[in-house]
Structure formats: C-alpha cells, structure tokens
Design a protein around this motif. Structure first.
Motif, PDB file in Angstrom:
ATOM      1  N   MET A   1     -16.509 -17.330 -32.449  1.00 43.19           N
ATOM      2  CA  MET A   1     -17.284 -15.666 -31.940  1.00 43.19           C
ATOM      3  C   MET A   1     -16.163 -14.468 -32.202  1.00 43.19           C
ATOM      4  N   VAL A   2     -14.756 -14.820 -32.456  1.00 48.20           N
ATOM      5  CA  VAL A   2     -14.550 -13.690 -32.940  1.00 48.20           C
ATOM      6  C   VAL A   2     -13.450 -14.147 -34.309  1.00 48.20           C
TER       7      VAL A   2
ATOM      8  N   VAL B   1     -14.525  -9.005 -25.781  1.00 46.96           N
ATOM      9  CA  VAL B   1     -14.038  -7.974 -27.452  1.00 46.96           C
ATOM     10  C   VAL B   1     -13.736  -6.306 -27.478  1.00 46.96           C
TER      11      VAL B   1
ATOM     12  N   LEU C   1     -16.573 -13.431 -24.124  1.00 48.22           N
ATOM     13  CA  LEU C   1     -16.542 -13.058 -25.402  1.00 48.22           C
ATOM     14  C   LEU C   1     -17.205 -11.503 -25.761  1.00 48.22           C
ATOM     15  N   PRO C   2     -18.796 -11.832 -25.540  1.00 52.64           N
ATOM     16  CA  PRO C   2     -19.960 -10.622 -26.139  1.00 52.64           C
ATOM     17  C   PRO C   2     -18.981  -9.305 -24.946  1.00 52.64           C
TER      18      PRO C   2
ATOM     19  N   ASN D   1     -10.545  -4.032 -28.709  1.00 55.41           N
ATOM     20  CA  ASN D   1     -10.776  -3.153 -29.310  1.00 55.41           C
ATOM     21  C   ASN D   1     -10.680  -1.935 -29.775  1.00 55.41           C
TER      22      ASN D   1
ATOM     23  N   GLY E   1      -6.628 -13.493 -27.562  1.00 49.55           N
ATOM     24  CA  GLY E   1      -7.766 -14.759 -27.578  1.00 49.55           C
ATOM     25  C   GLY E   1      -6.686 -15.691 -26.515  1.00 49.55           C
TER      26      GLY E   1
ATOM     27  N   TYR F   1     -13.399 -20.087 -29.638  1.00 44.84           N
ATOM     28  CA  TYR F   1     -12.493 -18.727 -29.727  1.00 44.84           C
ATOM     29  C   TYR F   1     -12.772 -18.045 -31.402  1.00 44.84           C
ATOM     30  N   SER F   2     -12.269 -18.620 -31.949  1.00 47.48           N
ATOM     31  CA  SER F   2     -12.563 -17.888 -33.638  1.00 47.48           C
ATOM     32  C   SER F   2     -13.815 -17.926 -33.898  1.00 47.48           C
TER      33      SER F   2
ATOM     34  N   GLN G   1     -12.037 -12.311 -36.346  1.00 47.48           N
ATOM     35  CA  GLN G   1     -11.024 -11.782 -37.001  1.00 47.48           C
ATOM     36  C   GLN G   1     -10.153 -12.950 -36.448  1.00 47.48           C
TER      37      GLN G   1
ATOM     38  N   LEU H   1      -6.235  -9.099 -30.978  1.00 44.64           N
ATOM     39  CA  LEU H   1      -7.216 -10.354 -31.097  1.00 44.64           C
ATOM     40  C   LEU H   1      -7.040 -11.421 -31.369  1.00 44.64           C
TER      41      LEU H   1
END
Length: 428
Positions: A161-162, A346, A342-343, A350, A360, A158-159, A164, A356
């Motif tokens: 891919m994201v 997310v 996730l694409p 947002n 997660g 997850y981290s 933030q 986030l």
C-alpha cells in the motif's frame, strides 16, 4: 453525505456482525452505485486489489509457520531457552517470550505464533503454578512481537500500500524495535512472577539440561531466520522467493532432520494454510473496493487535512494516531486496519515529512499492542482458548505488558534511529 454513507455503512455492517471483508466491499459497492461511478468496475477492482506480486509471500510464510509448528521446532527452542536460563521463578515466562520472538523470525503472524508457542508452553507453565490468565497474557503479548520481527505479514501489506517503503527496508527496520519490544515484555513478566511467587525453582540436586545438547537439537530452528533474512540480504532471492525457500527449508527439517512430518501432516498443513491465506487475501481483495471508492470520491484528503489542521503539531498528531490505532487494534486485525486507514494516514505522514519506513514501524507497533489488548485481542483469543480461561481474567496481568510495549514504542518514536539505523546501514 457520501462520506457519511461510506463510513457509516461500513461500521453499521460491522456492528451487525458482517465479516470485515464483505463489510468493506458492500459499503464501497453501495457508495459506488449511489454515486454512479460504474458498478461493473467492481470485479476488476477486486482482482487488482489482490493481484500484487509481494502478496504471494503471505501464503508461503503462513505455510512456513505451520510447518515449523508441526515439525517440533517450537518445542526444541523451548528446551534450548530453558537450558540457557535455568529453572527459577519467572524463567518460563521469559522462555515463552524468547521462543515467540524466534518463531516471529519464521512465521510473521501473531495468532499463528500464539497457537504454536501456546501449545508448547501453556501446559509447562500451568504445571509450575502459573495462573491460567497470566499464562495466556504473557504468551499472547509475546506473540505480538511477531508482526515486528521479520518476516512480517503486516510489513508486506504496508509495503504493497506504500510503495515508497520496500519490503527489505521494512524487514530490516522492524528487527531492533521487535527485539526491544520482546525484551521490554520480559521485565514485567519476570517481575510479576517473582512478586506473586509463581513458578518453581530448581530443587537441590536437580541437573540442569545440557546447553550444548539443547543447542544441537534447536540449531535447525535457529538457522531459519538466518536463511530467510541472510538470503535476502545476499541478493539470492526476493522477499517473495524467500517465503518459498523458507517453506522448503521447513519441509526438509521436518522430514529429514527431525523426522516429525508425515505426508498426512503435510496435507493437513497445506489445507490449514490455504484457509488462513484465503481469509487474509480475500480481505485484501474486497478492501480494494472500499479503497477505490474512497480514492475516487475524494473523501480521504478532507479527513487528512482536518487532522493536520487541528493545530496540535506533529507530535500531537502522532500521539493522537497512537491512541486511536491502539483502540482500533483492539477490535480489528492488523491487515484490516492497514487496508482501511493507510489511505488517510500516509498523506498525514507526507505532510509532516515523516520517514515512511519509520512510520510503518510505528504503526505496526501500535497494532502489536492492540493484538493483546482486551476486549477483542486476536492473540489473547487464541491463548485464552488454549489455557482454558476468559479474556476478562487477563486484564489484571496484561495491563503491565501493555505498559511495557508502550515504553518500547515511545523509545522508537523519540529515537527514530532505532528503526532506521539498520536499513540505512544495509543500504535500503
């Protein structure tokens, strides 16, 4: 048309029995070719999908989990938990859940913990009269907490891919929800045991194991999460370096403290961890083709906007995502689900300004439920094989455990501080 070809081709390949990684890559490659985006970009896309520093932690945490499994840590944790709880109806299921939570602080993989705890607890529970299906259900559900309790392979993915959401923040955020989920599972496991009269009670004159003796034997296993998480918090090493430290710590314990590891065992562990890690990382690499295709073709934004524009509000959207991801989690492992969805998810988070890190944790809890929800639950596949039962036989028991995990998930949704208090207190 392109969107239908991309997702339709992917699901058609899955139905045809193609493994998840090749199915993602093939669907993406076909669409890239049809759209004329440059088929020669595929090798670079595959490489960049895997060439990320945080992903180095995955093979090391897999190795750490196998080392601690073979060194006898799980067995000693079981003895310590039994010494604390004593022999009574419902004790062994509670012990299995507690030990799985401790193992989650070492390996971070649900199926790996299912194997480790199942190998130790299944025979003991069967001897005391627990049904095979019940045993498999409890251990499979308990192991699902491992993708919440740090270190967690799902959080690392997850981290990546994201960006933030940092790995330390996610690890800290998963601690309280993971413990809450484990405690939630204890209640129906003990209730079902007592309702149906499963398990033996202590006989008159039977001596309870010494808590101090059991603690001394288990202390090295209990200290593993402290070494991993404490070292990260103290700034001594990064999450990736923590995985290496954990593996070295496990080798030290196995060779010099317990004396249970041999060079032959280490060789077998290295081979097995390399195979498991290769599967995970190949899925990540091949999924990069699918992700690049979706991003380049612009198919994500319309899907995300369509979900947001349903007019059901943020809580309605969140409920919809929970239901969808739990169903998807029955058929796909957590890593694959994150890579595919996730694409899309997310941008929705947002839009509603969801934190986030909290998001997660919520997603991971949904996937944890899917890991022990039939018909394709990955944890139950492992525990059913060990217990010698079928997936269908677990449905009677696993439903109560799913409900308990759902209640824990609802608590984290309603009270975000359960996930966010610890990382904020630690300054992440």
């Amino acid at each position: 048309m392109i969107t239908a070809l991309l997702f339709g081709g992917f699901f058609a390949l899955l139905i045809a029995g193609v493994p998840i990684g090749p199915a993602l890559a093939l669907a993406g490659a076909v669409v890239i070719g049809v759209a004329g985006l440059g088929i020669m970009s595929l090798p670079t896309t595959v490489y960049t999908g895997m060439a990320k520093y945080p992903l180095l932690a995955i093979p090391m945490f897999v190795l750490t989990g196998l080392i601690f499994e073979r060194s006898g840590v799980a067995e000693r944790l079981v003895k310590f938990a039994l010494a604390l709880i004593g022999k009574r109806q419902g004790a062994l299921p509670a012990v299995a859940i507690i030990v799985a939570m401790f193992m989650g602080g070492i390996s971070g993989s649900g199926p790996a913990t299912s194997a480790a705890v199942g190998a130790v607890m299944t025979a003991a529970m069967l001897r005391e009269g627990y049904p095979r299906a019940f045993t498999a259900s409890v251990i499979g559900a308990a192991a699902a907490t491992d993708i919440l309790i740090p270190p967690s392979i799902a959080f690392i993915i997850y981290s990546v891919m994201v960006p933030q959401a940092s790995v330390p923040a996610l690890f800290a955020a998963g601690m309280i929800p993971g413990i809450l989920a484990g405690l939630a599972l204890v209640i129906p496991a003990v209730w079902m045991s007592r309702r149906h009269g499963f398990g033996e009670v202590a006989r008159e004159g039977e001596v309870r194991p010494s808590i101090w003796t059991a603690f001394k034997e288990a202390i090295w296993g209990l200290m593993a999460p402290v070494v991993i998480l404490g070292g990260m918090r103290a700034g001594l090493f990064t999450p990736t370096e923590a995985a290496v430290v954990a593996a070295v710590y496990g080798l030290f314990v196995g060779f010099f403290i317990y004396g249970t590891l041999t060079l032959r065992t280490v060789y077998d562990v290295l081979v097995e961890s390399a195979e498991i890690s290769a599967i995970i990382l190949m899925v990540v690499a091949l999924a990069g083709v699918f992700a690049w295709a979706t991003g380049t073709l612009g198919v994500i934004d319309p899907i995300a906007r369509g979900i947001v524009d349903l007019g059901i509000g943020q809580y309605g959207v969140l409920a919809l995502l929970i239901a969808a991801l739990v169903v998807i989690g029955m058929f796909l492992d957590g890593v694959s689900t994150f890579l595919i969805l996730l694409p899309i998810l997310v941008p929705i988070a947002n839009h509603f300004n969801w934190d986030l890190v909290w998001f997660g944790v919520i997603l991971t809890m949904k996937l944890a439920i899917g890991q022990f929800s039939p018909p394709m639950a990955v944890n139950l596949m492992v525990t059913c094989k060990i217990a010698g039962t079928t997936m269908e036989a677990t449905v009677r028991w696993v439903g109560w455990l799913i409900l308990a995990m759902f209640l824990a998930l609802a608590a984290v949704v309603v009270f975000p501080g359960l996930a966010l208090w610890l990382p904020r207190s630690l300054g992440y």
